[in-house]
Design an enzyme around this catalytic site. Structure first.
Site, PDB file in Angstrom:
ATOM      1  CB  ALA A   1       5.254 -17.827   7.169  1.00  0.00           C
TER       2      ALA A   1
ATOM      3  CD  GLU B   1       8.796  -8.979  13.997  1.00  0.00           C
ATOM      4  OE1 GLU B   1       8.349  -9.975  13.398  1.00  0.00           O
ATOM      5  OE2 GLU B   1       8.937  -7.865  13.442  1.00  0.00           O
TER       6      GLU B   1
ATOM      7  CG  ASN C   1       1.422  -7.388   6.283  1.00  0.00           C
ATOM      8  OD1 ASN C   1       1.375  -6.280   6.804  1.00  0.00           O
ATOM      9  ND2 ASN C   1       1.828  -7.571   5.043  1.00  0.00           N
TER      10      ASN C   1
ATOM     11  N   GLY D   1      -7.423 -10.159   8.075  1.00  0.00           N
ATOM     12  CA  GLY D   1      -8.856 -10.352   8.308  1.00  0.00           C
ATOM     13  C   GLY D   1      -9.209 -11.712   8.904  1.00  0.00           C
ATOM     14  N   GLY D   2      -8.205 -12.565   9.121  1.00  0.00           N
ATOM     15  CA  GLY D   2      -8.465 -13.863   9.752  1.00  0.00           C
ATOM     16  C   GLY D   2      -9.258 -14.824   8.883  1.00  0.00           C
TER      17      GLY D   2
ATOM     18  NE  ARG E   1      -7.979 -10.132  -2.518  1.00  0.00           N
ATOM     19  CZ  ARG E   1      -7.400 -10.374  -1.370  1.00  0.00           C
ATOM     20  NH1 ARG E   1      -6.108 -10.241  -1.243  1.00  0.00           N
ATOM     21  NH2 ARG E   1      -8.102 -10.753  -0.334  1.00  0.00           N
TER      22      ARG E   1
ATOM     23  CD  GLU F   1       2.772 -10.372   1.587  1.00  0.00           C
ATOM     24  OE1 GLU F   1       2.079 -10.506   2.626  1.00  0.00           O
ATOM     25  OE2 GLU F   1       2.820  -9.322   0.923  1.00  0.00           O
TER      26      GLU F   1
HETATM   27  C1  LIG Z   1      -4.619  -5.727   6.363  1.00  0.00           C
HETATM   28  C2  LIG Z   1      -4.408  -7.077   5.757  1.00  0.00           C
HETATM   29  C3  LIG Z   1      -5.459  -7.991   5.739  1.00  0.00           C
HETATM   30  C4  LIG Z   1      -5.252  -9.274   5.189  1.00  0.00           C
HETATM   31  N1  LIG Z   1      -6.242 -10.203   5.268  1.00  0.00           N
HETATM   32  C5  LIG Z   1      -6.004 -11.464   4.847  1.00  0.00           C
HETATM   33  C6  LIG Z   1      -6.934 -12.517   5.069  1.00  0.00           C
HETATM   34  O1  LIG Z   1      -7.981 -12.333   5.700  1.00  0.00           O
HETATM   35  N2  LIG Z   1      -6.619 -13.758   4.602  1.00  0.00           N
HETATM   36  C7  LIG Z   1      -5.449 -14.030   3.955  1.00  0.00           C
HETATM   37  O2  LIG Z   1      -5.216 -15.162   3.542  1.00  0.00           O
HETATM   38  N3  LIG Z   1      -4.527 -13.049   3.778  1.00  0.00           N
HETATM   39  C8  LIG Z   1      -4.761 -11.797   4.215  1.00  0.00           C
HETATM   40  N4  LIG Z   1      -3.791 -10.848   4.087  1.00  0.00           N
HETATM   41  C9  LIG Z   1      -2.454 -11.242   3.600  1.00  0.00           C
HETATM   42  C10 LIG Z   1      -1.709 -11.978   4.726  1.00  0.00           C
HETATM   43  O3  LIG Z   1      -2.087 -11.452   5.963  1.00  0.00           O
HETATM   44  C11 LIG Z   1      -0.195 -11.863   4.578  1.00  0.00           C
HETATM   45  O4  LIG Z   1       0.215 -12.247   3.311  1.00  0.00           O
HETATM   46  C12 LIG Z   1       0.445 -12.751   5.641  1.00  0.00           C
HETATM   47  O5  LIG Z   1       0.036 -12.340   6.934  1.00  0.00           O
HETATM   48  C13 LIG Z   1       1.966 -12.722   5.551  1.00  0.00           C
HETATM   49  O6  LIG Z   1       2.454 -13.497   6.602  1.00  0.00           O
HETATM   50  P1  LIG Z   1       4.007 -13.747   6.754  1.00  0.00           P
HETATM   51  O7  LIG Z   1       4.164 -14.627   7.933  1.00  0.00           O
HETATM   52  O8  LIG Z   1       4.568 -14.162   5.452  1.00  0.00           O
HETATM   53  O9  LIG Z   1       4.581 -12.281   7.032  1.00  0.00           O
HETATM   54  P2  LIG Z   1       4.208 -11.210   8.165  1.00  0.00           P
HETATM   55  O10 LIG Z   1       2.999 -11.581   8.926  1.00  0.00           O
HETATM   56  O11 LIG Z   1       4.223  -9.871   7.524  1.00  0.00           O
HETATM   57  O12 LIG Z   1       5.430 -11.357   9.161  1.00  0.00           O
HETATM   58  C14 LIG Z   1       6.747 -11.030   8.768  1.00  0.00           C
HETATM   59  C15 LIG Z   1       7.484 -10.509   9.965  1.00  0.00           C
HETATM   60  O13 LIG Z   1       8.877 -10.439   9.655  1.00  0.00           O
HETATM   61  C16 LIG Z   1       9.418  -9.279  10.236  1.00  0.00           C
HETATM   62  N5  LIG Z   1      10.636  -8.904   9.509  1.00  0.00           N
HETATM   63  C17 LIG Z   1      10.731  -8.447   8.229  1.00  0.00           C
HETATM   64  N6  LIG Z   1      12.022  -8.205   7.906  1.00  0.00           N
HETATM   65  C18 LIG Z   1      12.757  -8.535   8.994  1.00  0.00           C
HETATM   66  C19 LIG Z   1      14.147  -8.472   9.274  1.00  0.00           C
HETATM   67  N7  LIG Z   1      15.033  -8.001   8.375  1.00  0.00           N
HETATM   68  N8  LIG Z   1      14.563  -8.872  10.496  1.00  0.00           N
HETATM   69  C20 LIG Z   1      13.671  -9.303  11.448  1.00  0.00           C
HETATM   70  N9  LIG Z   1      12.331  -9.351  11.228  1.00  0.00           N
HETATM   71  C21 LIG Z   1      11.882  -8.977  10.020  1.00  0.00           C
HETATM   72  C22 LIG Z   1       8.311  -8.251  10.078  1.00  0.00           C
HETATM   73  O14 LIG Z   1       8.461  -7.164  10.971  1.00  0.00           O
HETATM   74  C23 LIG Z   1       7.058  -9.092  10.348  1.00  0.00           C
HETATM   75  O15 LIG Z   1       6.679  -9.058  11.698  1.00  0.00           O
HETATM   76  C24 LIG Z   1      -3.993  -9.580   4.613  1.00  0.00           C
HETATM   77  C25 LIG Z   1      -2.952  -8.634   4.626  1.00  0.00           C
HETATM   78  C26 LIG Z   1      -3.163  -7.396   5.188  1.00  0.00           C
HETATM   79  C27 LIG Z   1      -2.038  -6.407   5.188  1.00  0.00           C
END
Ligand SMILES: Cc1cc2nc3c(=O)[nH]c(=O)nc-3n(C[C@H](O)[C@H](O)[C@H](O)COP(=O)(O)OP(=O)(O)OC[C@H]3O[C@@H](n4cnc5c(N)ncnc54)[C@H](O)[C@@H]3O)c2cc1C
Length: 517
Positions: A66, A85, A93, A98-99, A344, A480
């Site tokens: 995101a 970050e 995450n 799993g991509g 799920r 998320e």
């Molecule tokens: C093991 C695993 C497998 C998955 N497989 C799939 C899949 O195949 N397909 C699918 O659709 N979804 C999958 N999901 C779900 C999906 O990966 C997550 O919902 C998604 O990656 C979230 O992305 P994001 O950008 O919202 O947050 P994230 O990728 O979690 O990134 C958020 C970032 O913000 C940083 N952060 C948090 N708080 C702060 C702060 N206060 N200050 C500075 N930085 C901060 C964190 O350290 C992190 O690096 C999976 C999840 C997991 C855990």
């Protein structure tokens, strides 16, 4: 937060609550009317720094799908962009995922003769989400999935190579990156953002959102040189966001206290699949600045993790490739107990109700055809996936009553022949063959905390809503950290799509904001 400011804010907050807050509580007005005024007033209390240490147009918190999608779009629109970050490396995450991304009407579906459409996708989203999904948000990801994939491949340079099935979808519609990992998208996003001139600061934690007297988000208090998880590490600093802040900080699956406030069942006995930094303090900081949260108690358990390996492990890729190709068994009875291709929640709830790990297994033909060789090798190397020459051996290892198991396998095989499962309505695919050929591969399954469906309220422009039900000026969110897109149950592979679609929207709209000063 710097000590000086934190003490001042605490005094202001306490004296405020002593007067207005107490009246609101007495009148039973939680979260409405007067209580909302309390929130807004608290937000307005945010101390403005005497001086800003740095200034950017758009500041993004988080380096997952995101945050990086937002950064690229904001930069593309001409904004000067900083991404912070808190961890030492990018990806959250997203990099361990799993991509797999759901895309309605993709080219692999067409090649396989599978009929799909955004309408059918929307129906699946609402069915899994118990229609608690905010329809406008769900529709946005369903309708923009094709465009999101196109952008990831043709603009960002990620490679998606195959079509896979995920429980709860009515058709095979998810596409997977070439390395079967989220890194297959995160790394190209990160490289692209850097090449476009987006600035990154690692080990930099967002402490609080800074709001003006009018309640507009104007910047962040951050902690530079932060060493996760030591909250006293690093140094306070103030960054001004001329246009907007985008929160892309992910969920709170690793914060046991916060998740138990929302769902008291999910205590520390339950491990999480998430990266350690999924602790949700940025969500709370946004709420303190006046942002509204929604559906925080819908926390997803992943039914495909194994107690025999740590973290996410290799079993999820084994289990999910095998559903519809091999039976899932309650080891105490030797019987099937759930629709293997169900969503799920259906599966995790059934396992939690049993109260002990269950088994999934497949024969040589189905496993070799479905499961990637490296998943099998790695899962076997760590001992979570086991190989058996006979069903007798498999039953003995897991303590399954042999006669019942053999009966159940015979029944499953007859359903496979007929392509219909009258017991649980498991989806059986055209290429599924009966479970007969040795060796057999099996593993134990026990759920882990996986995804936070709830989070900050956003509108279709990815703008965060406040407790006055109006957009909170200067604040966008995606991924998320937000709630509402998925409702009660997030369908597998829809998070990646959600992050890309709303990350892009957030970035574009943040860059369009007028400078506040
Ligand atoms: C093991 C695993 C497998 C998955 N497989 C799939 C899949 O195949 N397909 C699918 O659709 N979804 C999958 N999901 C779900 C999906 O990966 C997550 O919902 C998604 O990656 C979230 O992305 P994001 O950008 O919202 O947050 P994230 O990728 O979690 O990134 C958020 C970032 O913000 C940083 N952060 C948090 N708080 C702060 C702060 N206060 N200050 C500075 N930085 C901060 C964190 O350290 C992190 O690096 C999976 C999840 C997991 C855990």
């Amino acid at each position: 937060m710097s000590d000086e400011i934190s003490q001042e804010s605490e005094v202001t907050r306490r004296s405020f609550l002593k007067t207005t807050g107490a009246v609101a509580a007495a009148a039973g007005l939680a979260m409405t009317g007067l209580a909302a005024t309390v929130r807004q007033a608290e937000a307005a209390c945010g101390e403005m720094p005497k001086k800003w240490d740095e200034t950017y147009d758009v500041i993004i918190v988080g380096t997952g799908f995101a945050g990086l999608s937002a950064a690229i779009e904001a930069r593309h629109a001409g904004a000067e962009v900083l991404v912070i970050e808190k961890m030492r490396t990018h990806g959250g995450n997203s990099i361990i995922n799993g991509g797999e991304m759901a895309v309605a009407g993709n080219k692999w579906q067409k090649e396989a003769g599978i009929q799909d459409s955004p309408e059918l996708f929307m129906k699946d989203l609402l069915k899994a989400g118990s229609s608690l999904n905010h329809p406008e948000l769900a529709r946005t990801i369903a309708e923009q999935s094709g465009e999101a994939l196109d952008w990831c491949q043709n603009f960002v340079g990620a490679r998606f190579v195959k079509l896979v099935f995920h429980g709860g979808h009515s058709v095979k519609r998810s596409v997977q990156t070439d390395n079967a990992s989220g890194s297959g998208l995160v790394n190209p996003l990160f490289t692209k953002a850097k090449s476009m001139g987006v600035k990154f600061q690692f080990t930099t934690k967002m402490e609080r959102l800074i709001t003006s007297k009018e309640g507009r988000v104007v910047g962040l208090e951050i902690r530079k040189g932060y060493k996760f998880p030591d909250d006293r590490s690093g140094k306070a600093s103030f960054v001004k966001a001329r246009k907007a802040v985008v929160l892309a900080s992910g969920g709170f699956s690793q914060n046991v206290e916060l998740r138990q406030i929302q769902d008291p069942r999910i205590d520390s006995r339950f491990d999480s699949t998430n990266h350690p930094g999924a602790t949700g303090e940025a969500t709370l900081a946004a709420c303190q600045a006046g942002a509204m949260d929604v559906q925080m108690d819908w926390i997803q358990m992943g039914p495909w993790t194994s107690p025999d390996e740590k973290g996410f492990g290799h079993v999820p890729q084994f289990c999910e490739r095998l559903v519809g190709y091999g039976p899932m068994i309650d080891p105490k009875s030797g019987r099937r107990f759930i629709q293997e291709t169900g969503n799920r929640k259906v599966r995790a709830d059934a396992m939690m109700a049993l109260g002990y790990p269950t088994i999934i297994f497949g024969d040589a033909v189905n496993v070799k055809r479905q499961v990637l060789p490296h998943t099998l090798e790695k899962g076997m190397a760590n001992g979570a996936i086991k190989k058996f020459d006979t069903i007798e051996e498999l039953a003995a290892t897991y303590g399954i009553p042999l006669a019942a198991l053999k009966e159940e396998i015979a029944k499953w095989n007859s359903y496979v022949e007929k392509k219909k499962d009258p017991d649980f309505n498991c989806k059986i695919f055209p290429e599924t063959t009966p479970t007969v050929a040795a060796p057999f591969y099996a593993c134990r399954l026990w759920p882990r905390v996986h995804h936070c469906m709830g989070g900050l309220v956003i509108d279709k422009n990815a703008q965060v809503k406040g407790f006055n039900l109006k957009p909170l000026k200067g604040l966008y969110a995606a991924g998320e950290v937000t709630g509402g897109v998925h409702g009660a149950v997030r369908l597998g592979t829809c998070a990646m799509l959600d992050c890309v679609v709303f990350g892009r929207i957030a970035g574009k709209n943040a860059a369009k904001e007028k400078n506040w000063g």
